[in-house]
Design a protein around this motif. Structure first.
Motif, PDB file in Angstrom:
ATOM      1  N   SER A  91       0.824  -1.219   0.000  1.00 16.98           N
ATOM      2  CA  SER A  91       0.000   0.000   0.000  1.00 16.98           C
ATOM      3  C   SER A  91       0.852   1.261   0.000  1.00 16.98           C
ATOM      4  O   SER A  91       0.415   2.305   0.473  1.00 16.98           O
ATOM      5  N   GLY A  92       2.059   1.167  -0.527  1.00 17.86           N
ATOM      6  CA  GLY A  92       2.951   2.317  -0.563  1.00 17.86           C
ATOM      7  C   GLY A  92       2.821   3.164  -1.816  1.00 17.86           C
ATOM      8  O   GLY A  92       3.454   4.201  -1.922  1.00 17.86           O
ATOM      9  N   GLY A  93       2.034   2.704  -2.796  1.00 18.91           N
ATOM     10  CA  GLY A  93       1.804   3.493  -3.995  1.00 18.91           C
ATOM     11  C   GLY A  93       2.523   3.006  -5.243  1.00 18.91           C
ATOM     12  O   GLY A  93       2.499   3.677  -6.265  1.00 18.91           O
ATOM     13  N   LYS A  94       3.152   1.846  -5.178  1.00 20.85           N
ATOM     14  CA  LYS A  94       3.879   1.336  -6.353  1.00 20.85           C
ATOM     15  C   LYS A  94       2.931   1.096  -7.529  1.00 20.85           C
ATOM     16  O   LYS A  94       3.179   1.567  -8.639  1.00 20.85           O
ATOM     17  N   SER A  95       1.852   0.404  -7.292  1.00 22.04           N
ATOM     18  CA  SER A  95       0.876   0.134  -8.358  1.00 22.04           C
ATOM     19  C   SER A  95       0.186   1.418  -8.801  1.00 22.04           C
ATOM     20  O   SER A  95      -0.088   1.602  -9.993  1.00 22.04           O
ATOM     21  N   SER A  96      -0.081   2.301  -7.877  1.00 21.26           N
ATOM     22  CA  SER A  96      -0.698   3.583  -8.231  1.00 21.26           C
ATOM     23  C   SER A  96       0.216   4.385  -9.147  1.00 21.26           C
ATOM     24  O   SER A  96      -0.246   5.053 -10.073  1.00 21.26           O
ATOM     25  N   PHE A  97       1.503   4.318  -8.903  1.00 23.30           N
ATOM     26  CA  PHE A  97       2.469   5.016  -9.747  1.00 23.30           C
ATOM     27  C   PHE A  97       2.413   4.475 -11.178  1.00 23.30           C
ATOM     28  O   PHE A  97       2.333   5.239 -12.138  1.00 23.30           O
ATOM     29  N   ILE A  98       2.416   3.158 -11.314  1.00 25.70           N
ATOM     30  CA  ILE A  98       2.348   2.534 -12.639  1.00 25.70           C
ATOM     31  C   ILE A  98       1.025   2.882 -13.322  1.00 25.70           C
ATOM     32  O   ILE A  98       0.991   3.229 -14.507  1.00 25.70           O
ATOM     33  N   LYS A  99      -0.079   2.799 -12.596  1.00 26.69           N
ATOM     34  CA  LYS A  99      -1.386   3.134 -13.170  1.00 26.69           C
ATOM     35  C   LYS A  99      -1.441   4.596 -13.591  1.00 26.69           C
ATOM     36  O   LYS A  99      -2.058   4.935 -14.599  1.00 26.69           O
ATOM     37  N   GLY A 100      -0.800   5.454 -12.840  1.00 24.55           N
ATOM     38  CA  GLY A 100      -0.750   6.868 -13.206  1.00 24.55           C
ATOM     39  C   GLY A 100      -0.006   7.089 -14.508  1.00 24.55           C
ATOM     40  O   GLY A 100      -0.442   7.853 -15.371  1.00 24.55           O
ATOM     41  N   ILE A 101       1.113   6.416 -14.669  1.00 21.71           N
ATOM     42  CA  ILE A 101       1.881   6.534 -15.911  1.00 21.71           C
ATOM     43  C   ILE A 101       1.073   5.989 -17.086  1.00 21.71           C
ATOM     44  O   ILE A 101       1.027   6.593 -18.159  1.00 21.71           O
ATOM     45  N   LEU A 102       0.409   4.858 -16.896  1.00 23.14           N
ATOM     46  CA  LEU A 102      -0.416   4.291 -17.965  1.00 23.14           C
ATOM     47  C   LEU A 102      -1.584   5.216 -18.316  1.00 23.14           C
ATOM     48  O   LEU A 102      -1.936   5.366 -19.490  1.00 23.14           O
ATOM     49  N   THR A 103      -2.176   5.842 -17.317  1.00 22.37           N
ATOM     50  CA  THR A 103      -3.264   6.793 -17.558  1.00 22.37           C
ATOM     51  C   THR A 103      -2.768   7.975 -18.387  1.00 22.37           C
ATOM     52  O   THR A 103      -3.436   8.412 -19.329  1.00 22.37           O
ATOM     53  N   LEU A 104      -1.600   8.491 -18.049  1.00 21.28           N
ATOM     54  CA  LEU A 104      -1.021   9.594 -18.824  1.00 21.28           C
ATOM     55  C   LEU A 104      -0.740   9.173 -20.262  1.00 21.28           C
ATOM     56  O   LEU A 104      -0.985   9.926 -21.205  1.00 21.28           O
ATOM     57  N   LYS A 105      -0.238   7.962 -20.438  1.00 21.97           N
ATOM     58  CA  LYS A 105       0.065   7.454 -21.778  1.00 21.97           C
ATOM     59  C   LYS A 105      -1.205   7.352 -22.620  1.00 21.97           C
ATOM     60  O   LYS A 105      -1.231   7.774 -23.778  1.00 21.97           O
ATOM     61  N   ILE A 106      -2.254   6.813 -22.038  1.00 17.07           N
ATOM     62  CA  ILE A 106      -3.525   6.674 -22.758  1.00 17.07           C
ATOM     63  C   ILE A 106      -4.079   8.049 -23.120  1.00 17.07           C
ATOM     64  O   ILE A 106      -4.519   8.280 -24.246  1.00 17.07           O
ATOM     65  N   GLN A 107      -4.049   8.970 -22.178  1.00 15.16           N
ATOM     66  CA  GLN A 107      -4.572  10.313 -22.438  1.00 15.16           C
ATOM     67  C   GLN A 107      -3.765  11.011 -23.526  1.00 15.16           C
ATOM     68  O   GLN A 107      -4.313  11.694 -24.381  1.00 15.16           O
ATOM     69  N   TRP A 108      -2.459  10.825 -23.510  1.00 15.39           N
ATOM     70  CA  TRP A 108      -1.603  11.426 -24.536  1.00 15.39           C
ATOM     71  C   TRP A 108      -1.960  10.872 -25.911  1.00 15.39           C
ATOM     72  O   TRP A 108      -2.052  11.612 -26.883  1.00 15.39           O
TER      73      TRP A 108
END
Length: 59
Positions: free
Chosen positions: A32-49
């Motif tokens: 629950s330290g945010g590792k998966s959230s970090f990856i999901k955030g990058i993927l979200t940015l990639k999709i939006q781009w």
């Protein structure tokens, strides 16, 4: 090359969290330290781009 990324109020990142990026990055941390959230955030940015790029190319 992206040199840093910052998430604000995204999943596990409740406050502003800036992460400097290098050529190689390793994500480590407790559960629950945010590792998966970090990856999901990058993927979200990639999709939006991609969506924005496709919209602009169809104009």
């Amino acid at each position: 090359m992206i040199k840093a990324i910052e998430f604000i109020n995204f999943k596990a990142f409740k406050d502003s969290n800036k992460v400097d990026l290098k050529k190689i990055n390793i994500l480590v941390g407790p559960n629950s330290g945010g590792k998966s959230s970090f990856i999901k955030g990058i993927l979200t940015l990639k999709i939006q781009w991609k969506v924005n790029t496709m919209k602009q190319s169809s104009i």
